[in-house]
Every structure is written in structure tokens, then in C-alpha cells.
Scaffold this active site. Structure first.
Site, PDB file in Angstrom:
ATOM      1  N   ASP A  36      79.846   6.016 -35.626  1.00  0.00           N
ATOM      2  CA  ASP A  36      79.280   5.093 -34.855  1.00  0.00           C
ATOM      3  C   ASP A  36      78.415   3.770 -35.761  1.00  0.00           C
ATOM      4  OD1 ASP A  36      80.148   7.026 -33.202  1.00  0.00           O
ATOM      5  OD2 ASP A  36      78.251   7.952 -33.011  1.00  0.00           O
ATOM      6  N   GLU A 217      83.563   4.285 -24.009  1.00  0.00           N
ATOM      7  CA  GLU A 217      82.041   4.077 -24.496  1.00  0.00           C
ATOM      8  C   GLU A 217      81.886   3.168 -25.728  1.00  0.00           C
ATOM      9  OE1 GLU A 217      81.792   8.292 -25.805  1.00  0.00           O
ATOM     10  OE2 GLU A 217      83.098   7.946 -27.596  1.00  0.00           O
TER      11      GLU A 217
END
Length: 338
Positions: A36, A217
Site C-alpha cells: 500500500d 478499495e
């Protein structure tokens, strides 16, 4: 013994010299497990803020990486951890950072909230009843960061969006838009001036749902030549279906026209499950770079993910070309030419 030390020293010097002369960064930028990644540029330095990728009970701090040339990365350990966040108990991930008024604001997800928390914090209930998106602040990009609010900025579900995976986008008029959401729902809000809450939309709601087709997401946005590029991750983060798609719009608030997938599992043997990314613009030639994580082959664990950099290129009509995963990565920033 002296001869051994001398040989070791010469080898180390030679290795460092070779590293300094590399023309490309080499993917991944570190063999350690991270995911991420959010890329940013502060004071002519490239920064990457990733998730420390491990089991939830071990994922309780952030490290950061900085570089002047995109080749040599310095690790800044534990820029924040549980000792600075009193309400954090389980899992810290997906950082997003922005500079405002000379300070650095780090947004993050914590405690992996699994169901709506309508009645506030109850210490007698499971920790998943309390958590969400928090904010930390520091005077330097490397921290140390400290908890800003002493509680989550968002601690409940709006429009069925899990409060995770936030991204802050500063528009040309100074508005700080707040994209976030898991569980296949994406919300958009407007942060107030001191980042303590949100400015309601005209309808009175704090958040409007903007979920594009395929969204799971990891929202992200950047502006290029008057076009707003809204991006997100699709598929499952634990496997090879993970990938990045995008849309284009004339404003940060949409409407967004989906264009398609631009980063996904390689057909060769480089990696699988590439996603949850960010985009930075080079300082030397103003080209664009995708900063993302991928799963090496062979993959050792659910959390075995690494940080990589590859070119992000555009067609003549402004659409984005598919991103090619490479071992070489991106070319060295030669501004300093050292």
C-alpha cells in the site's frame, strides 16, 4: 584478521560505488515486506510511506523511505507506532500523507473495523467496535509523528464503506478532498481547514458515495493537463486478481468515466497481484511513476508484498497506457548527478 577486514571494506566500498552508479532503481526497492505505498515529494526529495506487511497483530508501526535519485533509498524506522496512538490495538495500514502549513499530516487506517459503531467506544466490547481512520502530524516528513485527534477522524460506516484506505487530494482551489472506503464502496468528503472534521455537502451529508464500477478499495487521484485521474484497486488483495483501474473526469468530484485496467498480474514470471498504488511526477523530466506493491514469485505468505516503481505513460488522447511491471524499475534522477 586485518587482511580480512581490509578485503571486506574494499568489497563494501565497491558495492556502494556500484549502487551509486546504477542507472535504474531495480524492483523491488527493498526485499522487506511492505504494501500500500503512497509516494510523495517534499523539499525535492522522493518519499514512500507504505504499510508494514505482516500479520495484523504485528502490523503496528510505519516505516518510511526517502531518496534524492530514485535509486538509493534511506529507511526511516518507526515514524509512528502504538506508543503514539492510544486507541490503536490491532492493525495499522495504508498511510496517506499531505503537507499543509509547514506540517505533515499522516492519515491511516487502524483496528480493522468490521461492523458499524453506532454507540461510540465501549471498552467492554471487542476492539473491532472501535477504530477507523486516524490522523498523525509531524514537523518533518520522517517524523516523529504524534496522534492528532486522540480518536479516529471517521469511526463508523457511511454508505456501507468501511473506514479504511483514505487519500487526501488538494485541488487547485485549495479544497482538500477526502477519498476513502473499503468493502467495495468509495466515499468523498471535504476536510475542514484544521483537519478535525468535514464540511457538509449541499445536501447536508458529510460524504457522498462515488463508487465506480469494479471498485474494491485503495482510491487515488492526480491532476494532469486539466484532467482528473481517479484510480482504485479491484479484485482480492490476498491473491493474483488484485489490479488497478482508473477513470477520467473534468473535476475532482466527477462524474468519472471508467477507462479500464492499467496494472495487473504479469503474463511472465515477474509478479502477481499488483495494486494499491500511488502516482508521483519526476522532478528531473516531469514524467510519471506508478508506486505500487506486488507479490513476488514464488510467494511465501498472504502478506508477502514488496514495493516497486515503474513508468506511467499516456496516449495522445490523455488515456493511460498499461503499466509494464519490470525488474529494472525507473531511471535514476540525475539532477545532482552524483
Amino acid at each position: 584478521m586485518i587482511k580480512f577486514l581490509t578485503s571486506s571494506l574494499l568489497f563494501a566500498l565497491a558495492f556502494n560505488a556500484l549502487a551509486q552508479n546504477h542507472s535504474s532503481n531495480g524492483n523491488p526497492i527493498t526485499d522487506e515486506w511492505y504494501a500500500d505505498p503512497e509516494g510523495a515529494i517534499f523539499d525535492s526529495t522522493y518519499w514512500i510511506y507504505p504499510t508494514y506487511s505482516d500479520d495484523y497483530e504485528k502490523q503496528l508501526h510505519f516505516d518510511a523511505f526517502s531518496s534524492k535519485d530514485l535509486i538509493n533509498w534511506q529507511k526511516h524506522e518507526r515514524i509512528i507506532d502504538t506508543s503514539q496512538i492510544s486507541w490503536l490495538r490491532q492493525a495499522l495500514w495504508a498511510p496517506s500523507i499531505i503537507e499543509k502549513n509547514g506540517r505533515y499530516w499522516l492519515f491511516f487506517g487502524a483496528n480493522d473495523v468490521q461492523r458499524p459503531s453506532r454507540n461510540g467506544y465501549d471498552p467492554n466490547n471487542d476492539i473491532n467496535h472501535y477504530g477507523g481512520i486516524g490522523i498523525a502530524v509531524a514537523d518533518q516528513p520522517a517524523g516523529p509523528f504524534e496522534d492528532y485527534l486522540g480518536k479516529p477522524l471517521i469511526d463508523t460506516f457511511y454508505n456501507d464503506a468501511q473506514p479504511i484506505d483514505q487519500f487526501v487530494f488538494k485541488d487547485v482551489d485549495g479544497t482538500h478532498y477526502f477519498f476513502y472506503g473499503g468493502w467495495s464502496h468509495c466515499n468523498l468528503g471535504k476536510l475542514n481547514d484544521d483537519f478535525t472534521g468535514f464540511i457538509p455537502w449541499e445536501e447536508g451529508n458529510l460524504f457522498k458515495e462515488i463508487t465506480p464500477e469494479g471498485y474494491v478499495e485503495g482510491p487515488f487521484m492526480f491532476l494532469r493537463d486539466g484532467v482528473y485521474y481517479f484510480m482504485w484497486s479491484e479484485g482480492g488483495w490476498t491473491n493474483g486478481t488484485y489490479r488497478v483501474a482508473y477513470a477520467m473526469a473534468e473535476s475532482a468530484t466527477g462524474p468519472y468515466e471508467r477507462k479500464g485496467v492499467i496494472l495487473q498480474t504479469s503474463e511472465g514470471d515477474i509478479a502477481t497481484g499488483a495494486g494499491h498504488h500511488s502516482v508521483i511526477q519526476r522532478l528531473d523530466n516531469h514524467e510519471y511513476i506508478m508506486v505500487y506493491h506486488r507479490r513476488p514469485i514464488p510467494n511465501e505468505d498472504r502478506d508477502h508484498r514488496v514495493i516497486c516503481l515503474d513508468k506511467l505513460e499516456f496516449n495522445s488522447d490523455g488515456t493511460i497506457k498499461p503499466v509494464v511491471m519490470t525488474w529494472e524499475g525507473v531511471e535514476k534522477d540525475t539532477r545532482n548527478n552524483n
